[in-house]
Design a protein around this motif. Structure first.
Motif, PDB file in Angstrom:
ATOM      1  N   MET A 162       0.844  -1.189   0.000  1.00 27.28           N
ATOM      2  CA  MET A 162       0.000   0.000   0.000  1.00 27.28           C
ATOM      3  C   MET A 162       0.880   1.240   0.000  1.00 27.28           C
ATOM      4  O   MET A 162       1.806   1.353   0.799  1.00 27.28           O
ATOM      5  N   THR A 163       0.616   2.162  -0.917  1.00 26.25           N
ATOM      6  CA  THR A 163       1.301   3.447  -0.975  1.00 26.25           C
ATOM      7  C   THR A 163       0.252   4.551  -0.885  1.00 26.25           C
ATOM      8  O   THR A 163      -0.758   4.502  -1.587  1.00 26.25           O
ATOM      9  N   VAL A 164       0.476   5.525  -0.014  1.00 23.66           N
ATOM     10  CA  VAL A 164      -0.485   6.618   0.132  1.00 23.66           C
ATOM     11  C   VAL A 164      -0.087   7.770  -0.773  1.00 23.66           C
ATOM     12  O   VAL A 164       1.096   8.118  -0.893  1.00 23.66           O
ATOM     13  N   LEU A 165      -1.079   8.371  -1.422  1.00 26.50           N
ATOM     14  CA  LEU A 165      -0.884   9.476  -2.350  1.00 26.50           C
ATOM     15  C   LEU A 165      -1.949  10.542  -2.106  1.00 26.50           C
ATOM     16  O   LEU A 165      -3.015  10.241  -1.559  1.00 26.50           O
ATOM     17  N   PRO A 166      -1.722  11.766  -2.537  1.00 28.94           N
ATOM     18  CA  PRO A 166      -2.734  12.829  -2.377  1.00 28.94           C
ATOM     19  C   PRO A 166      -3.803  12.733  -3.460  1.00 28.94           C
ATOM     20  O   PRO A 166      -3.966  13.653  -4.279  1.00 28.94           O
ATOM     21  N   ILE A 167      -4.557  11.653  -3.461  1.00 23.42           N
ATOM     22  CA  ILE A 167      -5.504  11.395  -4.547  1.00 23.42           C
ATOM     23  C   ILE A 167      -6.604  12.453  -4.593  1.00 23.42           C
ATOM     24  O   ILE A 167      -6.926  12.989  -5.656  1.00 23.42           O
ATOM     25  N   ARG A 168      -7.170  12.789  -3.432  1.00 19.37           N
ATOM     26  CA  ARG A 168      -8.285  13.737  -3.434  1.00 19.37           C
ATOM     27  C   ARG A 168      -7.810  15.187  -3.482  1.00 19.37           C
ATOM     28  O   ARG A 168      -8.441  16.025  -4.114  1.00 19.37           O
ATOM     29  N   ALA A 174      -1.057  12.534  -8.142  1.00 15.48           N
ATOM     30  CA  ALA A 174      -1.199  11.104  -7.875  1.00 15.48           C
ATOM     31  C   ALA A 174      -1.108  10.294  -9.169  1.00 15.48           C
ATOM     32  O   ALA A 174      -0.480   9.228  -9.206  1.00 15.48           O
ATOM     33  N   GLU A 175      -1.720  10.788 -10.224  1.00  9.69           N
ATOM     34  CA  GLU A 175      -1.646  10.100 -11.519  1.00  9.69           C
ATOM     35  C   GLU A 175      -0.206   9.986 -12.001  1.00  9.69           C
ATOM     36  O   GLU A 175       0.228   8.936 -12.477  1.00  9.69           O
ATOM     37  N   ARG A 176       0.552  11.078 -11.862  1.00  7.88           N
ATOM     38  CA  ARG A 176       1.951  11.053 -12.297  1.00  7.88           C
ATOM     39  C   ARG A 176       2.773  10.083 -11.463  1.00  7.88           C
ATOM     40  O   ARG A 176       3.637   9.371 -11.991  1.00  7.88           O
ATOM     41  N   TRP A 181       5.593   4.804 -11.098  1.00  9.47           N
ATOM     42  CA  TRP A 181       5.811   3.479 -10.518  1.00  9.47           C
ATOM     43  C   TRP A 181       5.634   2.394 -11.570  1.00  9.47           C
ATOM     44  O   TRP A 181       6.447   1.468 -11.672  1.00  9.47           O
ATOM     45  N   VAL A 182       4.581   2.502 -12.371  1.00  6.19           N
ATOM     46  CA  VAL A 182       4.337   1.513 -13.421  1.00  6.19           C
ATOM     47  C   VAL A 182       5.485   1.504 -14.424  1.00  6.19           C
ATOM     48  O   VAL A 182       5.935   0.448 -14.874  1.00  6.19           O
ATOM     49  N   ILE A 193      -0.082   4.603 -17.786  1.00  2.00           N
ATOM     50  CA  ILE A 193      -1.226   3.720 -17.612  1.00  2.00           C
ATOM     51  C   ILE A 193      -2.467   4.539 -17.257  1.00  2.00           C
ATOM     52  O   ILE A 193      -3.591   4.158 -17.548  1.00  2.00           O
ATOM     53  N   MET A 194      -2.245   5.684 -16.621  1.00  2.00           N
ATOM     54  CA  MET A 194      -3.347   6.560 -16.255  1.00  2.00           C
ATOM     55  C   MET A 194      -3.263   7.841 -17.067  1.00  2.00           C
ATOM     56  O   MET A 194      -2.282   8.590 -16.976  1.00  2.00           O
TER      57      MET A 194
END
Length: 433
Positions: A162-168, A174-176, A181-182, A193-194
């Motif tokens: 699990m990695t935490v990101l500032p998604i909201r 977060a997309e970058r 990582w991918v 990928i995103m």
């Protein structure tokens, strides 16, 4: 040596987290591995049949039931009891509803990453010119949410960190970070990928699943020559074909009205996988839709382990399939619906009790990016040659040459775990997904 490399990159954008609750080693002590394999193959064929019916026969199709099964098994542990969880288990198990709860743990254990992730090493160095199968999964959660401690711990058992990101707060950042990582996991093959705006501000977590397979044929193919591939609707396509120098296992199935061949990969003794590529071409005059409808596990097992086969040399087209597909439509048609309903909190069990969040918790979207390439030289620079592998074409003069010059089904099958890794349909060797 002739190389085949395939990659699958799936991303599951969800408005929820997923929770894993069983230790793989413990499950293996109580679960029947043969049951796990049968379950995964039944799901694989069901997924392919559903997708093939929903897509035009003239289009190419490529799926990884293994990756989809991994994602669904993770999501199932975060679903609320009742219909949402039962829908996933029913689809994965492909069995009677009455015994879903009794066998759900063993059904889900078929998709543990540990079944496929043991690296094969010779003299402390990987054999790069032999078949390798690896999976890479990761969960990216919003840093402002509190995830269940058991969830975070148990995902590691499945090889999913699990990695935490500032998604909201900052979904573009977060997309970058997810794309970065991918890209590292795929050696730069997949960099995005995103796409931009894939993550919305109400997303809680994104789950990614990457599957890598690299393999060289156990026996080389002749260099490419031009030929005609007969597409549906009496359309023709000029393309490159390659011819096997050594004979391969062949089964002419009266039940399917199709020719099946098994092409093995180079795998040293002691390897953790034993892959082969299965090709299924309808007999002349038989619609491919009829073969797809009748395809079942029994026919595959007859080819792999039965005594009804003979040997032929084959001539197949070089092809490369790449693109992206949305899985949500396929999964809903198979019966998984509750987790996609926005106004339901079907995945509410995934967050820590008492965690505050806005809105309901459900799956937002499922997207996979996939690449599959077959040729006589290799792909992405992974090309290996061995002088000792040279075989003259006239070493096998008496074997029939079977040409795959019309639409056919292909399956990447691992005989070590008896698992379908990839399954697809080639309708146009020069087309995309």
């Amino acid at each position: 040596m002739h190389l085949v490399r395939v990659e699958l990159y799936c991303i599951l954008c969800v408005f929820a987290s997923v929770c894993l609750s069983q230790d793989y080693a413990t499950e293996q002590e109580t679960c029947d591995t043969e049951h796990e394999s049968v379950v995964s193959r039944q799901f694989a064929l069901s997924l392919y049949k559903t997708a093939s019916k929903l897509m035009a026969q003239t289009r190419n199709l490529l799926l990884s039931p293994l990756a989809v099964g991994m994602l669904l098994s993770m999501v199932s542990h975060g679903t609320s009891p009742g219909t949402p969880r039962n829908e996933i288990l029913q689809v994965l198990k492909q069995g009677d509803r009455q015994d879903i709860q009794e066998f759900d743990r063993c059904t889900l254990s078929a998709y543990h990453a540990d079944r496929f992730n043991t690296p094969f090493v010779i003299r402390d160095k990987p054999r790069r010119n032999t078949a390798r199968l690896r999976t890479a999964t990761r969960l990216f959660g919003d840093r402002n949410l509190t995830f269940d401690a058991d969830f975070v711990t148990k995902t590691g058992i499945y090889g999913t960190e699990m990695t935490v990101l500032p998604i909201r707060v900052n979904p573009r950042l977060a997309e970058r970070q997810i794309n970065r990582w991918v890209s590292r996991q795929t050696d730069g093959i997949v960099n995005q990928i995103m796409k931009r705006n894939s993550l919305q501000s109400n997303a809680k977590i994104a789950a990614t699943c990457s599957i890598f397979f690299t393999g060289t044929w156990s026996s080389p193919f002749l260099n490419a020559s031009r030929g005609v591939f007969y597409r549906l609707g009496k359309r023709k396509r000029s393309t490159d074909f390659i011819t096997s120098q050594s004979p391969v296992q062949h089964l002419s199935s009266k039940k399917l009205q199709a020719d099946l061949v098994k092409i093995p990969y180079d795998v040293p003794d002691g390897s953790n996988i034993d892959p082969c590529l299965i090709l299924i071409m309808p007999h002349k005059g038989t619609p491919i839709r009829r073969v797809e409808t009748g395809l079942d596990d029994g026919v595959l097992q007859t080819l792999l382990y039965g005594n009804e086969s003979n040997h032929v040399r084959i001539r197949i087209p070089k092809f490369q399939l790449a693109g992206s597909q949305k899985l949500k439509f396929f999964l809903k048609r198979m019966g998984i619906r509750q987790i996609f309903i926005e106004w339901r909190s079907s995945l509410r069990n995934s967050l820590k009790v008492g965690t505050k969040y806005d809105g309901k918790i459900s799956v937002a979207s499922t997207v996979n990016k996939i690449r599959f390439e077959v040729d006589e030289y290799g792909t992405q620079g992974f090309v290996y040659h061995k002088a000792s592998d040279a075989v003259r074409a006239n070493d096998f003069p008496d074997y029939e040459i079977l040409t795959y010059d019309r639409p056919f089904i292909f399956i990447l099958y691992d005989m070590f775990t008896n698992t379908v890794v990839y399954v697809g349909r080639l309708s146009d060797p020069t087309g995309r997904l």
